[in-house]
Design an enzyme around this catalytic site. Structure first.
Site, mmCIF file in Angstrom:
data_model
loop_
_atom_site.group_PDB
_atom_site.id
_atom_site.type_symbol
_atom_site.label_atom_id
_atom_site.label_comp_id
_atom_site.label_asym_id
_atom_site.label_seq_id
_atom_site.Cartn_x
_atom_site.Cartn_y
_atom_site.Cartn_z
ATOM 1 N N LYS A 192 -2.117 -65.347 54.526
ATOM 2 C CA LYS A 192 -3.331 -65.717 55.254
ATOM 3 C C LYS A 192 -3.339 -65.118 56.653
ATOM 4 O O LYS A 192 -4.349 -64.585 57.105
ATOM 5 C CB LYS A 192 -3.457 -67.240 55.345
ATOM 6 C CG LYS A 192 -4.699 -67.620 56.143
ATOM 7 C CD LYS A 192 -5.098 -69.055 56.094
ATOM 8 C CE LYS A 192 -6.331 -69.269 56.973
ATOM 9 N NZ LYS A 192 -6.720 -70.668 57.065
ATOM 10 N N LYS A 267 -6.409 -69.446 67.245
ATOM 11 C CA LYS A 267 -5.265 -70.217 66.747
ATOM 12 C C LYS A 267 -4.466 -69.405 65.715
ATOM 13 O O LYS A 267 -3.241 -69.310 65.797
ATOM 14 C CB LYS A 267 -5.749 -71.521 66.112
ATOM 15 C CG LYS A 267 -4.618 -72.387 65.548
ATOM 16 C CD LYS A 267 -5.082 -73.277 64.393
ATOM 17 C CE LYS A 267 -3.938 -73.506 63.416
ATOM 18 N NZ LYS A 267 -4.353 -74.184 62.185
#
Lengths: 318, 318, 318, 318
Positions: A192, A267
């Protein structure tokens, strides 16, 4: 009937068996994403126990039939599978290894699925602790955003043993439409993060060329045609163009509302940065993309879709 | 017969007419690209006059029937169309505006096609001088590389008036398979540079994530599957992957030979940098990509395909 | 007496002579800097002829005794020395080589001093044209800002032959307190640009560490002591600290007013970028510093002192 | 006699007292730096117990009178002060909190001094554990390199309470000539990292401008004079110039041997990167400097002095 076919049938049968064993599920972290995911589980008649530090986050689930727990330890005590969906590495660490955490009461054989997007190294550290307790752990971060969470069409990128992946699949398919095995524990996170770093880079690059093209006198429509039929093509230019008006149904055409926020992109890039720093890996563009999304956050754009970097590059105020 | 169909036929007829007027073509710059392009013109029975400062570059064309000239002025003197294919803005400026240059003897109505990749600002400056002499100018940089030049399958990105574009099309179709009108003079260059900047950025990004994935323990094949079915997908990851062995027929799988050289990528990024600097345009990632390709050049990789940035990021010697 | 010593004496004598010959001076470009510089010349009883496209810029000088001209050609026609102080390479090119420009009427032996900060390449091109007319040219960009221009304490970085440097010195000393010979034509510009690039880099770096220190819990005063007695020390940290309150008499302590504007820093970095791009020179940090100052400009901080990058890094609005 | 003076005398007296109590010292980590530091302690007639996983590192110290221990726990068991000098955050964590680590046997009141350069966050975490055991902790990273370690002229940047700083000072003065109190625990690390980040940035910037200057035709000596008397001046340009031959006694003038290695600079920048990422702090130039030093490491220059970035920027092989 040859062995291969037999093997296939047998494995199917085994999966079915293991599936039947799952009836009770725990869910920790019922925020924007987790709440939708939990509702899809409830719809399939599993017994669900939920826990969130914010009590208001679970009201709708209790009404829909979920039980509540008041700690991670209590949530995992009597379930076959536990799913967590939390905002950061630190939250996940606390949830699993803290006082009254999941690991303090998890039983042998229980499958723990962490769908948070966190540092793969933290996933691996937690997994080691889980194994000591003879329970099972996979990391299974998602892509697809809130709409996919609601519609049960998330993509799960799973890290863990093949056996644990197979066990988890039937539950993950309740929440998602694509379940990919990426390797050992941590590799779901790794996949990811790598994808999202390239996404950030190509989005900023797309923003840069459309602005530059305009400054040189080029029409957006012409550049759009050229790039998307040439070697510059990327997902951001073709399917998520940051220039308002080129594509009808993307965040850039609705004032950068919805979509994947600048905050979350920053993030994810923080996680990439940490992973790269720990492994002494070169990421010159990834590192600059990280800084650029951090600038956007610092300057008040954290809630907007990450394609708003186009307006930042132009110097426009939104 | 409706008007639309009639219009179509009429336009075809008009093109045919204008085509008949083009019989003599001049060609300046017979390097790797230009030589192939000129040969495709010769095959179509145009009368071709060629000029290159390097005499050895034109031997094969003379043998194939081309006439030679000894200056730009002489090359353009008796042709309907002149094509130039030169390595830099400075070369093009000298060729057109220098002593014994093209502009010193170009006649009214002659069409000048510059297929060099140069600064769009220089194209525009030359075009102004051309117009003073009542001749015509388009910029028509190409993509596709040497193989496409040989096979006559180049893409031409054309900047100039619609009328000049239409006039040029029949000649460009001798050398290319896709002829795109990008806007006024300079916009062919602008489109090419914007595309190539995004290509450079997404190539380096692709190199970064495959290396990072490996450092984190992810298999190349897994990351390849994930990225190319997700939001990180780009032309570089899908069709030109820089990791040897993922795709069979790309430069990375043949020691980074052939393809689009690091040298040329750095050159295009220099043009982007100049255009961005002149127009005060922000290109943070484009600018860093420029520096990275410059590092590769400085460190001996200038002749390799630009996907070799993957090996550089890994710290491997080639 | 040997020839060498004789030559030396002769040249000294000639210099003295040539100095005496300077009585009439032309000045083009009477903006914030140029106006102060011209006034200092007037005070020394030279005959001054001034020209600016903005008539209001010269009112005070006419009152103080200056004559006016209406073109560059007219300004240079009857002077011994001409000084130009213009905002960009393009302005300087137009002023010297354009219609009714300086070069159209400059006489043999006249000394042309360009104090604009421009691309060294442009200085060199102009110098070649000047030499064809048997006039003399030096580039002499300044540092020190408006206060130093007013007080006659500018630093001049001079590029040109030793002979021309010596001729110019007496005039430059009217406007400045430090006159440095940097080499051939263009080297004044080169020296200034190199200095300012390092200044930009170390200023941004200083801003980054003071912000980072605060985020980690470090007091500004402690970091200030450590850095300025250690290997991190630079002019920006020691004498021009961007953190308000550390130094009493710098722009950061008066809301970033005065000083050297973000706009001018971005301009100088543009010139650096162009020079580096033209010479294929690596400037990774310089290039990112250029992009950062461009971001500041784009986001409304162009008129503030360049140390305001500290507030930008912090995410503060000014 | 007023109270203030009395207080002063009392505090002096108390310090003296506490000093007398230190007679036994433990030292863990006797590498290049630690070994020199330990020898300086031995010279002052303290009883020294040393421990290093590499036995060969302590041979010379045993010969000079040191006792040995076989674990961290054993090293700290019977000392008044323990000093550690280890290569990374992970080593320090293991040394203090691991099995048979320092914390497993440290007694109340013992002062633990960690002179390793590590993540300030890790220093703070360890400090909390130390306090639980009623012992004392300070972080005290050094600057000055191997020569200063040998000569006892290190700078110590100390984080911890004023009381602990005062207690440590007499021991630190055995090894260093400058002992600075930077704030609470972790602030010694923070100060060092901030300083070194600015050092890295200004060193690369210095390398860039000297190379650019040469490419533009400027002499090194001229640029050196200009920069070091102007606003570009920094420690790297003035006292540690990366261009061979400008300064006689710096690493660049002896083939980049000695000094502060590229490896250690990249390590410090990793710590900065982690600290900035954890605190969501913008460090655009620091981040790029980190990547550049990582490139140098990846390309075989890890053992050379960090000023070798100049040769990298030039594209030279060393």
């Amino acid at each position: 009937m040859n062995l291969f076919v037999f093997g296939l049938k047998l494995s199917k049968w085994m999966n079915t068996t293991s599936v039947r064993q799952i009836s009770k599920i725990g869910f920790i972290g019922l925020g924007n994403m987790g709440n939708h995911m939990a509702r899809n589980i409830l719809k399939k008649d599993y017994q669900l126990t939920v826990f969130d530090v914010d009590k208001s986050a679970i009201t709708n689930l209790i009404e829909a039939g979920a039980k509540t727990a008041s700690t991670g330890a209590e949530t995992v005590k009597d379930v076959d599978v536990l799913i967590s969906m939390l905002p950061s590495s630190q939250h996940v660490l606390n949830c699993y290894t803290g006082a009254n955490g999941v690991l303090s009461s998890v039983k042998k054989g229980v499958l723990l699925i962490d769908s948070s997007t966190i540092d793969p190294f933290v996933s691996q550290e937690i997994s080691k602790e889980v194994e000591k307790r003879e329970a099972k752990f996979i990391d299974a971060p998602v892509s697809g955003g809130i709409n996919a969470a609601r519609d049960g069409t998330l993509t799960f990128m799973v890290g863990g043993s093949k056996e644990n992946f197979d066990s988890a699949k039937i539950i993950l398919e309740v929440m998602g439409s694509r379940i990919v095995h990426c390797g050992d524990v941590g590799m779901g996170q790794a996949a990811k993060l790598c994808n999202n770093m390239l996404l950030a880079i190509s989005m900023i690059g797309t923003a840069e060329i459309f602005n530059l093209g305009q400054r040189l006198g080029l029409k957006n429509s012409v550049l759009n045609d050229i790039v998307n039929s040439s070697s510059g093509k990327c997902w951001s230019s073709e399917l998520y163009n940051p220039v308002p008006g080129i594509l009808p149904d993307v965040p850039s055409s609705r004032n950068y509302e919805g979509g994947f926020s600048t905050f979350l992109m920053a993030k994810d890039l923080s996680l990439v940065q940490s992973a790269a720093t720990r492994t002494n890996t070169l990421i010159p563009l990834g590192s600059l993309a990280h800084q650029i999304y951090r600038i956007l956050n610092t300057h008040g754009l954290s809630k907007k879709d990450f394609s708003i970097v186009y307006q930042f590059i132009k110097g426009n105020k939104i």
